[in-house]
Scaffold this active site. Structure first.
Site, PDB file in Angstrom:
ATOM      1  N   HIS A  48       8.681   2.275   7.320  1.00 16.32           N
ATOM      2  CA  HIS A  48       8.314   2.106   5.509  1.00 16.32           C
ATOM      3  C   HIS A  48       6.968   1.705   5.175  1.00 16.32           C
ATOM      4  O   HIS A  48       6.305   1.029   3.956  1.00 16.32           O
ATOM      5  CB  HIS A  48       9.253   1.004   4.922  1.00 16.32           C
ATOM      6  CG  HIS A  48      10.417   0.476   5.145  1.00 16.32           C
ATOM      7  ND1 HIS A  48      11.270   0.450   4.059  1.00 16.32           N
ATOM      8  CD2 HIS A  48      11.098  -0.206   6.625  1.00 16.32           C
ATOM      9  CE1 HIS A  48      12.580   0.382   5.610  1.00 16.32           C
ATOM     10  NE2 HIS A  48      12.313   0.100   6.203  1.00 16.32           N
ATOM     11  N   LYS A  98     -18.701  12.484  -1.065  1.00 11.94           N
ATOM     12  CA  LYS A  98     -17.244  12.183  -0.603  1.00 11.94           C
ATOM     13  C   LYS A  98     -17.221  12.726   0.381  1.00 11.94           C
ATOM     14  O   LYS A  98     -17.847  13.920   0.530  1.00 11.94           O
ATOM     15  CB  LYS A  98     -16.500  12.612  -2.482  1.00 11.94           C
ATOM     16  CG  LYS A  98     -15.759  12.006  -3.214  1.00 11.94           C
ATOM     17  CD  LYS A  98     -15.279  10.571  -2.505  1.00 11.94           C
ATOM     18  CE  LYS A  98     -13.490  10.598  -2.006  1.00 11.94           C
ATOM     19  NZ  LYS A  98     -13.246  11.643  -3.631  1.00 11.94           N
ATOM     20  N   SER A 116     -17.747  16.672  -2.793  1.00 11.23           N
ATOM     21  CA  SER A 116     -17.055  16.436  -4.758  1.00 11.23           C
ATOM     22  C   SER A 116     -17.657  17.481  -5.479  1.00 11.23           C
ATOM     23  O   SER A 116     -19.461  17.239  -4.512  1.00 11.23           O
ATOM     24  CB  SER A 116     -16.623  14.902  -5.038  1.00 11.23           C
ATOM     25  OG  SER A 116     -16.630  14.612  -6.004  1.00 11.23           O
ATOM     26  N   GLU A 142      -4.308  18.015   2.197  1.00 14.99           N
ATOM     27  CA  GLU A 142      -3.753  18.393   1.190  1.00 14.99           C
ATOM     28  C   GLU A 142      -3.211  19.474   0.549  1.00 14.99           C
ATOM     29  O   GLU A 142      -2.071  19.353   0.291  1.00 14.99           O
ATOM     30  CB  GLU A 142      -4.569  17.404   0.057  1.00 14.99           C
ATOM     31  CG  GLU A 142      -5.056  16.516   0.264  1.00 14.99           C
ATOM     32  CD  GLU A 142      -6.337  15.773  -0.047  1.00 14.99           C
ATOM     33  OE1 GLU A 142      -6.308  15.587  -2.086  1.00 14.99           O
ATOM     34  OE2 GLU A 142      -7.301  16.809  -0.006  1.00 14.99           O
TER      35      GLU A 142
END
Ligand code: ARG
Length: 459
Positions: free
Chosen positions: A155, A282, A276, A289
């Site tokens: 979970h 970043k 970024s 992704e």
């Protein structure tokens, strides 16, 4: 010049032509189309429909065309509706009217189904190899981390300690199943449609068994109507790809999570991270992704083909032309993602101390209950007592291992006994049955994984 102009006296409307033509995507079947035609020419010769000299001329014409494709010198013509038309047109330019004999007893319906199956049969080992590449990366990492501890989750809540090797291998086995599924698909793909004509079979004495053998297929398709309409192999390929994509997506999701500052278990190398345009600090896991995102597209390709096939009258329908692009796209997608994920994993930095500090004593609550079980307390009761200890610690705001003598006594426990219970290494070492996270069990798992991997490589 189409292959079907005889009964028409006007040209196809240009917009309709664009809709009808499949050359923009089926040109990828060039090598298979030429190879299939070579075998068909030999079958026609063996059936007495081409003389030895005619066969020779056609065969060398096709060979020259194959060389043109290989060398990138093949020139498509405006009237090339599809790859089959292009090859036949070019053969005509090379060998004259004789080229017109090649299509005897054959239809583009059995031809395209054959070419497409040949393409998939060639794509299978390439995909297997790419899967093996990611598997061996996971395996190498696992070997280096059989004693590295990390929290295991259910979970997405911290649950019990595991070894990093065990977690890594949890992503090895789904890929193994992907490979086994693809290997199994081979036998249903290697069934030859050629020699089935448009739908009814061929009217000439073609030895389809010999033809199947010549083209590396296991057997000829047993029913000509089914042969020209069966795209199960394509749907299965897309299912295998979609499920593989989902496995990669789940691995990627964990990688995205574990590379955050909050987790900090892994850090990506600069070669596999992106920045970024606005925020200079970043370092983003875009590649994972994208792998996660592309699993959605892969699933869409499967759904798309299934819906195309649903409700088609049996035999060939032009809808079936929609079968190729999804399969090409799925194969390309996986062959792009797999080596990138392997590279990103191979080059990342592992932070064992971050994983170790994320293991707080409550992750050993089950060990505490099992400690009571070893003392003869029934598990259900031990679970309740341990739950009380967890609550007591939460109320006091201390770690589960920080309760005092009196707390433990209230639970009928001796503090001195409990030290090893809160040792996460001792916790994982107890999970020594087959498939468990104990380093010894994981070493055996690694041995099994290596055998599976070697088998895939033809050993
Ligand atoms: N381009 C077609 C396809 O990909 C080839 C078969 C055409 N057959 C036909 N009867 N028009 O399916």
């Amino acid at each position: 010049m189409t292959l079907w102009g005889g009964r028409f006296d006007a040209k196809l409307d240009p917009a309709a032509w664009a809709l009808n033509a499949s050359l923009p995507f089926d040109r990828r079947l060039a090598a298979q189309d030429v190879g299939g035609s070579q075998a068909w020419a030999a079958a026609l010769r063996d059936a007495g429909l081409l003389s030895a000299a005619e066969y020779q001329q056609i065969a060398s014409g096709l060979e020259a065309i194959a060389a043109e494709f290989d060398g990138g010198t093949f020139v498509f013509a405006e009237g090339d509706e599809d790859i089959h038309t292009a090859v036949e047109r070019r053969l005509g330019e090379r060998t004259g009217a004789l080229a017109g004999k090649l299509h005897t007893g054959r239809s583009r319906n059995d031809q395209v189904a054959t070419d497409f199956r040949m393409w998939v049969l060639e794509a299978l080992p390439a995909l297997d190899e790419a899967l093996c590449g990611l598997q061996s990366t996971l395996l190498d990492l696992a070997e280096a981390h059989t004693a590295t501890l990390m929290p295991g989750y259910t979970h997405l809540q911290r649950a019990q300690p595991v070894t990093l090797a065990h977690w890594l291998l949890s992503h090895f086995w789904p890929l193994q199943r992907d490979r086994e599924r693809l290997a199994d698909l081979r036998q249903r793909t290697a069934v030859l449609p050629l020699g089935c004509g448009a739908l009814a079979g061929t009217a000439f004495p073609i030895d389809r068994t010999a033809l199947a053998e010549a083209l590396g297929f296991d057997e000829p398709a047993p029913n000509s109507i089914d042969a020209v309409s069966d795209r199960d192999f394509a749907a299965e390929f897309l299912f295998c790809s979609a499920l593989c994509g989902i496995h990669l997506s789940r691995l990627s999701e964990s990688m995205v999570l574990f590379t955050t500052a909050e987790f900090g278990f892994f850090e990506l190398s600069d070669a596999y991270a992106t920045g970024s345009s606005l925020m200079p600090q970043k370092k983003n896991p875009d590649l994972f992704e994208l792998a996660r995102g592309k699993s959605g597209s892969l699933t869409g390709l499967l759904t798309g083909l299934l819906v195309t096939l649903k409700g088609l009258p049996s035999s060939y329908d032009k809808d079936l032309q929609e079968d190729k692009l999804p399969v090409f796209t799925a194969a390309d997608t996986l062959r792009t993602i797999l080596p990138v994920l392997a590279g990103a994993l191979r080059t990342m930095t592992v932070h064992p101390e971050r994983m170790r500090t994320a293991i707080d004593p409550t992750l050993m609550a089950t060990d505490l209950a099992e400690h009571l079980v070893r003392k003869g307390v029934p598990f259900r009761e031990a679970h309740g007592l341990t739950g009380q200890a967890v609550r007591a610690a939460a109320e006091k705001g201390c770690g589960l291992d920080q309760l005092c003598q009196a707390d433990w006594q209230a639970l009928g426990l001796l503090e001195a006994d409990l030290l090893p219970v809160f040792d996460p290494l001792a916790s994982v070492e107890k999970k020594s049955a087959i498939g468990g996270t104990a380093p010894q069990a994981v070493l055996e798992q690694i041995q099994n994984a290596k055998i599976k991997l070697r088998k895939g490589k033809g050993e």
